[in-house]
Design an enzyme around this catalytic site. Structure first.
Site, PDB file in Angstrom:
ATOM      1  N   ASP A  34       0.856  -1.185   0.000  1.00 57.20           N
ATOM      2  CA  ASP A  34       0.000   0.000   0.000  1.00 57.20           C
ATOM      3  C   ASP A  34       0.893   1.236   0.000  1.00 57.20           C
ATOM      4  O   ASP A  34       1.922   1.248   0.684  1.00 57.20           O
ATOM      5  CB  ASP A  34      -0.910   0.014   1.242  1.00 57.20           C
ATOM      6  N   TYR A 148     -12.687   7.361 -12.276  1.00 62.15           N
ATOM      7  CA  TYR A 148     -12.808   6.091 -11.550  1.00 62.15           C
ATOM      8  C   TYR A 148     -13.475   5.037 -12.425  1.00 62.15           C
ATOM      9  O   TYR A 148     -12.975   3.914 -12.566  1.00 62.15           O
ATOM     10  CB  TYR A 148     -13.611   6.307 -10.272  1.00 62.15           C
ATOM     11  N   TYR A 162      -4.686 -10.036 -20.871  1.00 62.42           N
ATOM     12  CA  TYR A 162      -3.652 -10.915 -20.336  1.00 62.42           C
ATOM     13  C   TYR A 162      -4.142 -12.363 -20.274  1.00 62.42           C
ATOM     14  O   TYR A 162      -3.368 -13.299 -20.510  1.00 62.42           O
ATOM     15  CB  TYR A 162      -3.212 -10.445 -18.949  1.00 62.42           C
ATOM     16  N   ARG A 189     -18.945   8.373   1.272  1.00 60.17           N
ATOM     17  CA  ARG A 189     -20.000   7.434   0.901  1.00 60.17           C
ATOM     18  C   ARG A 189     -21.149   7.507   1.891  1.00 60.17           C
ATOM     19  O   ARG A 189     -20.987   7.952   3.022  1.00 60.17           O
ATOM     20  CB  ARG A 189     -19.427   6.023   0.789  1.00 60.17           C
TER      21      ARG A 189
END
Length: 327
Positions: A34, A148, A162, A189
């Site tokens: 991360d 997004y 792929y 949200r």
């Protein structure tokens, strides 16, 4: 015998941290990755004492190097809330494109199976209801949410390329609205926003007239669906979410009832391209994975509210991160 190793990107985020917990519980060695632009180390601090967990502070949009074998890769690195991806639009596009490309390349070199986290946002403001995996969506590529939505659509296309060209073992999960402990109160949200306002004694903000619908899935149910999909033989996208649909006005009223707040509902203009309907058709998940959600909304809401209420009061008023653009 050494444990099989799994890489989870976005490991310090809401969903990523719960996936780390699940894979450790299942006996895997988990490598969390991360860059902490939206993730929080507090979500995984309980794992640092474990031998079967290690953490890489790294941006997957840059070249990824992980020594040793990998059995699975779960690519969950991405801003996931409007308040994030509207502030860092370029990073959002890069993690969905460059980040996905890097993860797929790593999976190819390690001969690992990879699961990528897509989203119901690929359906945009849908003209088909409920949304099936065969629906191609109604997305505005140049609107504010396009960074997004299109990042996720590109991610799916790259993953399938792929699979088809390199024969890579791939899985694609389309995640619908999910909630539970470790969400951020300030992520924009509906559920954390409503509970945060209730905790602060503010009126609950509903955009539009509140007739737009959402379908909320508790995080434990979602993780179970993801785990089953990863271990399945199915490579096409699968919706994972709760088909129990509710209007945002009704949902705000449920939160008011749960929290016992005296506040009312206030209404503001609907944001551009905000979806009017959101409900997954989970027929495919039922048939292929034998999966459907088990946790009722009342049960999940109580667990989530108890988590938020247990946080220090200063967390209730904590402002969103100020992101620094590196692009």
């Amino acid at each position: 015998m050494s444990k099989q190793r799994v890489l989870i990107t976005g490991a310090a985020g809401f969903l990523g941290s719960h996936l780390c917990d699940r894979f450790i519980k299942e006996g895997y060695h988990v490598i969390g990755m991360d860059n902490l632009i939206t993730g929080d180390l507090r979500n995984i601090e309980h794992l640092f004492r474990l031998e079967q967990f290690e953490f890489y502070h790294h941006d997957v949009s840059k070249f990824i190097h992980v020594p040793g074998d990998l059995r699975f890769i779960l690519h969950f690195a991405s801003p996931a809330s409007p308040i994030d991806y509207l502030k860092i639009p370029i990073q959002t596009l890069k993690v969905g494109s460059l980040g996905t490309h890097n993860c797929l390349g790593l999976a190819k070199s390690k001969k690992a199976r990879i699961l990528v986290a897509s989203t119901s946002e690929i359906y945009g403001d849908p003209l088909v209801h409920p949304q099936t995996e065969e629906y191609w969506g109604n997305v505005n590529p140049v609107g504010p949410r396009g960074v997004y939505d299109e990042a996720k659509r590109f991610q799916e296309a790259m993953t399938m390329a792929y699979h088809n060209f390199h024969g890579l073992e791939t899985r694609i999960v389309r995640i619908f609205n999910t909630y539970g402990p470790r969400m951020r109160l300030n992520d924009g949200r509906a559920l954390p926003a409503f509970i945060g306002q209730a905790l602060r004694g503010e009126d609950l903000t509903v955009f539009g007239d509140g007739s737009q619908t959402r379908s909320f899935c508790y995080v434990d149910d979602l993780v179970e669906g993801i785990y089953r999909l990863l271990l399945s033989d199915y490579h096409l996208p699968v919706n994972i979410g709760n088909p129990s649909e509710i209007t945002l006005k009704q949902f705000a009223e449920e939160v008011i009832g749960l929290t016992g707040t005296k506040q009312k509902i206030s209404y503001k203009p609907l944001p551009v391209d905000d979806p009017k309907q959101r409900r997954p058709d989970i027929t495919r998940a039922k048939e292929i994975l034998g999966w459907e959600p088990k946790v009722s909304r009342s049960e999940g809401l109580k667990a989530t509210y108890d988590y938020f209420r247990s946080l220090p009061p200063e967390e209730w008023t904590r402002q969103p991160k100020e992101f620094v653009s590196r692009n």
